[in-house]
Design an enzyme around this catalytic site. Structure first.
Site, PDB file in Angstrom:
ATOM      1  N   HIS A 113       0.838  -1.203   0.000  1.00 29.32           N
ATOM      2  CA  HIS A 113       0.000   0.000   0.000  1.00 29.32           C
ATOM      3  C   HIS A 113       0.870   1.249   0.000  1.00 29.32           C
ATOM      4  O   HIS A 113       0.581   2.223  -0.659  1.00 29.32           O
ATOM      5  CB  HIS A 113      -0.896  -0.024   1.248  1.00 29.32           C
ATOM      6  CG  HIS A 113      -1.829   1.132   1.356  1.00 29.32           C
ATOM      7  ND1 HIS A 113      -1.409   2.416   1.652  1.00 29.32           N
ATOM      8  CD2 HIS A 113      -3.184   1.216   1.223  1.00 29.32           C
ATOM      9  CE1 HIS A 113      -2.447   3.227   1.692  1.00 29.32           C
ATOM     10  NE2 HIS A 113      -3.537   2.519   1.435  1.00 29.32           N
ATOM     11  N   TRP A 114       1.902   1.229   0.774  1.00 26.86           N
ATOM     12  CA  TRP A 114       2.936   2.245   0.903  1.00 26.86           C
ATOM     13  C   TRP A 114       2.541   3.463   1.762  1.00 26.86           C
ATOM     14  O   TRP A 114       3.403   4.162   2.250  1.00 26.86           O
ATOM     15  CB  TRP A 114       3.412   2.752  -0.480  1.00 26.86           C
ATOM     16  CG  TRP A 114       4.596   3.645  -0.389  1.00 26.86           C
ATOM     17  CD1 TRP A 114       5.904   3.276  -0.327  1.00 26.86           C
ATOM     18  CD2 TRP A 114       4.584   5.070  -0.285  1.00 26.86           C
ATOM     19  NE1 TRP A 114       6.688   4.388  -0.197  1.00 26.86           N
ATOM     20  CE2 TRP A 114       5.906   5.500  -0.175  1.00 26.86           C
ATOM     21  CE3 TRP A 114       3.549   6.025  -0.286  1.00 26.86           C
ATOM     22  CZ2 TRP A 114       6.249   6.831  -0.065  1.00 26.86           C
ATOM     23  CZ3 TRP A 114       3.883   7.360  -0.164  1.00 26.86           C
ATOM     24  CH2 TRP A 114       5.221   7.749  -0.072  1.00 26.86           C
ATOM     25  N   ASP A 115       1.268   3.705   2.013  1.00 29.28           N
ATOM     26  CA  ASP A 115       0.909   4.914   2.776  1.00 29.28           C
ATOM     27  C   ASP A 115      -0.183   4.582   3.794  1.00 29.28           C
ATOM     28  O   ASP A 115      -1.121   5.343   3.975  1.00 29.28           O
ATOM     29  CB  ASP A 115       0.437   6.011   1.811  1.00 29.28           C
ATOM     30  CG  ASP A 115       0.375   7.383   2.484  1.00 29.28           C
ATOM     31  OD1 ASP A 115       1.050   7.586   3.513  1.00 29.28           O
ATOM     32  OD2 ASP A 115      -0.363   8.257   1.981  1.00 29.28           O
ATOM     33  N   LEU A 116      -0.054   3.418   4.463  1.00 27.77           N
ATOM     34  CA  LEU A 116      -1.143   3.028   5.359  1.00 27.77           C
ATOM     35  C   LEU A 116      -0.931   3.603   6.760  1.00 27.77           C
ATOM     36  O   LEU A 116      -0.308   3.004   7.620  1.00 27.77           O
ATOM     37  CB  LEU A 116      -1.313   1.510   5.408  1.00 27.77           C
ATOM     38  CG  LEU A 116      -2.739   1.133   5.862  1.00 27.77           C
ATOM     39  CD1 LEU A 116      -3.776   1.610   4.854  1.00 27.77           C
ATOM     40  CD2 LEU A 116      -2.883  -0.347   6.083  1.00 27.77           C
ATOM     41  N   HIS A 117      -1.478   4.796   6.937  1.00 32.74           N
ATOM     42  CA  HIS A 117      -1.526   5.414   8.264  1.00 32.74           C
ATOM     43  C   HIS A 117      -2.988   5.414   8.708  1.00 32.74           C
ATOM     44  O   HIS A 117      -3.877   4.986   7.961  1.00 32.74           O
ATOM     45  CB  HIS A 117      -0.899   6.814   8.243  1.00 32.74           C
ATOM     46  CG  HIS A 117      -1.475   7.726   7.206  1.00 32.74           C
ATOM     47  ND1 HIS A 117      -2.716   8.301   7.354  1.00 32.74           N
ATOM     48  CD2 HIS A 117      -1.005   8.138   6.000  1.00 32.74           C
ATOM     49  CE1 HIS A 117      -2.968   9.048   6.293  1.00 32.74           C
ATOM     50  NE2 HIS A 117      -1.959   8.962   5.452  1.00 32.74           N
TER      51      HIS A 117
END
Ligand SMILES: Nc1ncnc2c1ncn2[C@@H]1O[C@H](COP(=O)(O)OP(=O)(O)O)[C@@H](O)[C@H]1O
Ligand SMILES: [Mg+2]
Length: 325
Positions: A208-212
């Site tokens: 996903h690279w941006d899972l916050h």
């Protein structure tokens, strides 16, 4: 009927008003190009409302990049129209959402390849993992989603971590010269060394690279809660899941620091994530240092001359555990 949102004969809703904060964000990041995209946004929204026969169903939302308009389809299905510039950062999003097919991620209902427009399943925008009070409970949910997302190999058309890592290493020497503090330069070298050790085995999972925490939303009750929580807003990469950990280590930082022992707070999160994901801790620490490298390069290239405090603290916690690099 949400007649209140209809104006004029044949209209699909009032003209979209672009939130000032979204315009400011585009101006800050992309200058005149960003403002030109913002100027075209109401027209783009109207065109897709017409093309996909949608009706506006509430005020738009936005992040730093995208405008997301709640809409309903002709058959009454609630959905969300997501509009963003089409570029290297965003072009993989529909590719990844299609590959996940709604499994742990928002469903893609339609997309216009090359235009930066997607029609998504509507989620509950008022409930994200940021609102779950216990940060470790939120982190467990997020980590369980990462397991499912990373269960698939990345499809063609997604950027590769191997290439991203090579490109990062090329940028290190010039970034190094722009850091004032010798400790920051050493940190940069350590992070670069960790990436060099791992770059030959960069992995092939769909990341996903941006899972916050803000990028995990609750499903709507009326959807029967097909899943309690789903991921939105991927910037997909083909790679090693160890490269996924940093956003969730770094966001909700006050809670990491709350106990007074920051390293302990960082490692508590890191251990939980690596346990749930079943990752080798040494490799995961190495890729997390790689992710810190990526952030430092961006910051330095934006004019910063120091490594951010949180990035330093995360690196120190991981290195303290790992021993010398
Ligand atoms: N499928 C969806 N249903 C409802 N709201 C959404 C949906 N996707 C995004 N949103 C809302 O729009 C905001 C911005 O969307 P996001 O995809 O995160 O874009 P950005 O890249 O700008 O962060 C989200 O934080 C959320 O409030
Ligand atoms: Mg987002």
């Amino acid at each position: 009927m949400a007649a209140a949102h209809r104006v004029g004969h044949g209209s699909r809703g009032p003209a979209i008003e672009v939130p000032a904060a979204l315009a400011a964000s585009h101006e800050r990041h992309s200058g005149a190009v960003g403002l030109a995209w913002i100027a075209g946004l109401p027209g783009m929204a109207a065109a897709f409302m017409e093309r996909w026969r949608l009706r506006v169903d509430g005020p738009p939302r936005h992040g730093a990049v995208a405008l997301v308009v709640p809409v309903v389809l002709e058959d009454g299905t609630p959905a969300a129209l997501k509009l963003q510039p089409y570029d290297e950062e965003t072009r993989g999003e529909p590719v990844a959402l299609r590959a996940w097919g709604g499994d742990g991620a928002v469903r893609l209902l339609r997309d216009a390849a090359g235009a930066g427009a997607m029609l998504l399943e509507r989620l509950d925008a008022s409930r994200s993992l940021s609102a779950v009070r216990d940060d470790l409970a939120a982190l467990r949910i997020l980590s369980e989603l990462l397991v499912r997302l990373a269960a698939r190999p990345a499809p063609a058309g997604v950027r590769r971590l191997a290439d991203v890592a090579d490109a990062m290493l090329d940028r290190v020497p010039s970034a190094r010269e722009r850091l004032d503090d010798p400790r920051d330069r050493r940190l940069l070298d350590t992070c670069a060394g960790a990436v060099r050790d791992l770059v030959g085995e960069s992995g092939d999972r769909l990341l996903h690279w941006d899972l916050h925490y803000d990028n995990v939303l609750a499903a709507r009750p009326s959807s029967g809660r097909r899943e309690p929580w789903v991921a939105i807003d991927p910037k997909p990469l083909a790679g090693d899941p160890g490269f996924e950990l940093l956003p969730a280590l770094w966001n909700r930082w006050d809670e990491v620091a709350a106990g007074g022992d920051v390293a302990r707070g960082v490692l508590r999160r890191f251990d939980l994530m690596t346990e749930v994901l079943g990752l080798d801790r040494r490799r995961a620490a190495g890729w997390t240092l790689g992710r810190i490298l990526q952030n430092v390069l961006w910051d330095v290239e934006d004019g910063e001359r120091a490594v951010r405090r949180e990035q330093r603290a995360i690196a120190a916690a991981l290195l303290g555990r790992r021993g010398s690099p």
